[in-house]
Enzyme design. Structure first.
Site, short mmCIF file in Angstrom:
data_model
loop_
_atom_site.label_atom_id
_atom_site.label_comp_id
_atom_site.label_asym_id
_atom_site.label_seq_id
_atom_site.Cartn_x
_atom_site.Cartn_y
_atom_site.Cartn_z
N GLY A 163 0.76 -1.25 0.00
CA GLY A 163 0.00 0.00 0.00
C GLY A 163 0.78 1.29 0.00
O GLY A 163 0.19 2.36 -0.08
N GLU B 154 4.24 -6.07 1.73
CA GLU B 154 3.95 -6.52 0.37
C GLU B 154 3.83 -5.37 -0.62
O GLU B 154 2.74 -5.12 -1.15
CB GLU B 154 2.65 -7.33 0.39
CG GLU B 154 2.77 -8.56 1.24
CD GLU B 154 1.45 -9.30 1.45
OE1 GLU B 154 1.49 -10.52 1.61
OE2 GLU B 154 0.39 -8.62 1.46
N PRO B 155 4.93 -4.67 -0.88
CA PRO B 155 4.86 -3.55 -1.80
C PRO B 155 4.65 -4.00 -3.25
O PRO B 155 5.46 -4.78 -3.77
CB PRO B 155 6.22 -2.87 -1.64
CG PRO B 155 7.13 -3.97 -1.19
CD PRO B 155 6.29 -4.90 -0.35
N GLY B 156 3.56 -3.59 -3.86
CA GLY B 156 3.32 -3.88 -5.27
C GLY B 156 3.63 -2.64 -6.08
O GLY B 156 4.70 -2.50 -6.68
N ARG B 157 2.69 -1.72 -6.03
CA ARG B 157 2.79 -0.45 -6.75
C ARG B 157 4.15 0.24 -6.54
O ARG B 157 4.81 0.64 -7.49
CB ARG B 157 1.67 0.47 -6.22
CG ARG B 157 1.57 1.82 -6.88
CD ARG B 157 0.60 2.69 -6.06
NE ARG B 157 -0.67 2.03 -5.82
CZ ARG B 157 -1.68 1.99 -6.68
NH1 ARG B 157 -1.59 2.60 -7.82
NH2 ARG B 157 -2.81 1.35 -6.39
N ARG C 283 -6.95 2.33 -15.73
CA ARG C 283 -7.00 2.96 -14.40
C ARG C 283 -7.70 4.31 -14.37
O ARG C 283 -8.28 4.66 -13.36
CB ARG C 283 -5.60 3.04 -13.79
CG ARG C 283 -5.03 1.65 -13.50
CD ARG C 283 -3.77 1.67 -12.68
NE ARG C 283 -4.01 2.14 -11.33
CZ ARG C 283 -3.61 3.31 -10.86
NH1 ARG C 283 -2.92 4.15 -11.61
NH2 ARG C 283 -3.90 3.66 -9.63
N CYS D 78 -14.33 1.79 -28.40
CA CYS D 78 -15.65 2.35 -28.67
C CYS D 78 -16.39 2.51 -27.35
O CYS D 78 -17.25 1.69 -26.98
CB CYS D 78 -16.41 1.45 -29.62
SG CYS D 78 -15.57 1.34 -31.19
N TYR E 299 -0.14 -2.12 -12.30
CA TYR E 299 -1.57 -2.18 -12.62
C TYR E 299 -1.91 -1.66 -14.02
O TYR E 299 -2.96 -1.07 -14.23
CB TYR E 299 -2.41 -1.45 -11.55
CG TYR E 299 -2.16 -2.00 -10.16
CD1 TYR E 299 -2.57 -3.28 -9.82
CD2 TYR E 299 -1.47 -1.25 -9.21
CE1 TYR E 299 -2.31 -3.80 -8.56
CE2 TYR E 299 -1.20 -1.76 -7.95
CZ TYR E 299 -1.63 -3.04 -7.63
OH TYR E 299 -1.37 -3.54 -6.39
C1 LIG Z 1 -2.98 -5.30 -3.59
C2 LIG Z 1 -2.29 -5.97 -2.51
C3 LIG Z 1 -0.96 -5.66 -2.22
C4 LIG Z 1 -0.19 -4.62 -2.97
O1 LIG Z 1 -0.68 -3.34 -2.83
P1 LIG Z 1 0.12 -2.10 -3.41
O2 LIG Z 1 -0.75 -0.94 -3.13
O3 LIG Z 1 0.30 -2.34 -4.87
O4 LIG Z 1 1.43 -2.03 -2.69
C5 LIG Z 1 -0.34 -6.34 -1.21
N1 LIG Z 1 -0.98 -7.30 -0.49
C6 LIG Z 1 -2.26 -7.62 -0.74
C7 LIG Z 1 -2.90 -8.68 0.08
C8 LIG Z 1 -2.97 -6.98 -1.74
O5 LIG Z 1 -4.23 -7.29 -1.97
#
Ligand SMILES: *Cc1c(COP(=O)(O)O)cnc(C)c1O
Length: 431
Positions: A248, A290-293, A330, A361, A390
């Protein structure tokens, strides 16, 4: 510039990771996803070292693959000895395809099927994050049938509102994810799972939401999670060795967003946790995040070719590009802000206000509204910055558009990591 991997060369073209974007568009065609591998590796190392010094030496960031997922990326993550967070068998299959060691994977999801659970156990996924009592019961049975023991964290909802968008806020009691601490359901779940023979409980997980700029929600989440852990220790004698605080952390998408330092934020959370553990008389748990973004967003850029430009007098200027919501949904989903640049004339100041639309379209198929650009003309290359997270992972074949190619940039060189789809790919499963 928005990020240190974006620059302008002597031709006035935009460069990304040191490579001329107009040349890349010519070489590979558009739309095109670019990924700066060196930037990802730098961020992975930053997260790892910050977490090991703020928490325990075995604490780990887990890259959330839902942000970006393809085989070549997992090869890089395997080399970095990174942990990953996966949310479907498709994601862990992709990691396995890269030779990734799945003992460093956490498997999430609010509705894992029996087949998913079986496949995760069979392929050696390191942790299964159980989302409900139903799932715990199913897993207990399946692990028993397979003669295995499942290593489990429990997904809890700590009741935190991080004040981000509703669609990406997941830590409140009213959520399809996890089991709430506040209602007592979390405690009941722990009590049940502690009695299960085929499950080893390692601890608790939460994920409060996404695009969180501030440390405060993470500190509040640590407070609830460790408070819960202390409570369980007192009542049941189980002290969780692992706590996962989820993802997050925010990303800077536009100039007006604040600068963010992930290592500073982690150090701050670490200091808070240290004092809290002392107060609660708990041992230092292994911490996962859990860094994604924030691992990949600023490592990405999308290139498009400008098509028609329509100036509707007294209304808007529409600039159409050769991609859109099929490769980046997005803005259509959340009105997400992005920075756009006319890459062919990156040295020229913006002099034109544009609403940039895709080719689907669908009137909602917009990339961004009311952005300043140097006046684009048919054939110019338009760059959308910070698209590493994303975008590719959310792409679709809507309108039977072909998914773009993905090119990896590293040390000034480019290589194709995902081929552009072909028309044959589109009809491959059609009978
Ligand atoms: C989406 C998600 C993440 C990653 O969130 P980011 O905002 O991309 O860092 C990590 N853990 C869980 C369980 C998620 O659903």
């Amino acid at each position: 510039m928005l990020s240190d991997n974006i620059n302008i060369n002597e031709k006035g073209h935009l460069t990304f990771a040191g490579v001329d974007t107009v040349d890349l568009a010519k070489k590979y065609g558009t739309p095109l996803y670019l990924i700066d591998e060196d930037k990802i590796v730098g961020r992975v190392r930053e997260y790892k070292s910050a977490m090991k010094s703020a928490f325990t030496p075995d604490s780990e960031p887990c890259f959330a693959g839902k942000a970006l997922c393809y085989t070549d990326l997992y090869r890089t993550l395997e080399k970095e000895n990174m942990w990953i967070d996966v949310v479907s068998p498709g994601e862990f299959y992709t990691a396995k395809n890269a030779g990734f060691d799945l003992s460093r994977a956490m498997f999430h999801g609010n509705n894992k099927t029996d087949d998913d659970l079986r496949m995760a156990l069979q392929m050696g996924v390191g942790r299964i994050v159980v989302d409900s009592l139903d799932e715990a019961i199913a897993l207990e049975g399946i692990a028993g049938e397979m003669g295995m023991k499942a290593s489990v964290l429990l997904r809890l909802t700590p009741g935190i509102d991080p004040h981000t968008l509703k669609a990406i806020n997941t830590g409140t009691v009213d959520s399809k994810f996890g089991v709430a601490i506040e209602t007592g359901d979390a405690e009941k779940l722990v009590e049940k799972v502690l009695g299960f023979k085929n499950i080893t409980l390692y601890g608790y997980h939460c994920h409060i939401g996404s695009q969180v700029f501030d440390c405060a929600p993470f500190i509040e989440a640590s407070d609830r999670m460790l408070g819960f852990s202390a409570d369980i220790k007192e009542k049941y004698g189980f002290e969780a060795p692992e706590i996962n605080l989820g993802g997050g952390m925010a990303v800077k998408y536009v100039e007006s967003d604040p600068e963010i330092s992930y290592s500073k934020n982690i150090a701050e959370i670490g200091e808070y946790i240290d004092t809290l553990l002392e107060k609660l008389s708990l041992k230092k748990p292994r911490i996962f995040m859990e860094p994604g973004r924030s691992t990949v967003a600023d490592s990405g850029m999308t290139l498009y070719t400008v098509g028609s430009v329509k100036c509707i007098k007294d209304y808007k200027n529409y600039v159409s590009v050769d991609g859109g919501m099929a490769d980046n949904p997005r803005y259509a989903l959340y009105e997400s802000p992005y920075t756009l640049i006319n890459a062919s004339y990156a040295d020229k100041a913006p002099d034109f206000k544009a609403t940039v639309g895709g080719r689907c379209c669908e009137s909602g198929d917009l990339i961004q509204e009311r952005v300043g650009l140097f006046r684009p003309e048919r054939g110019d290359i338009l760059a959308v910055c910070t698209t590493g997270a994303y975008n590719f992972s959310m792409s679709s074949n809507y309108n039977r558009l072909l998914r773009p190619a993905l090119v990896t940039l590293s040390a000034g060189k480019d290589r194709i990591s995902v081929k552009r789809q072909t028309f044959e790919d589109l009809v491959r499963n059609d009978l």
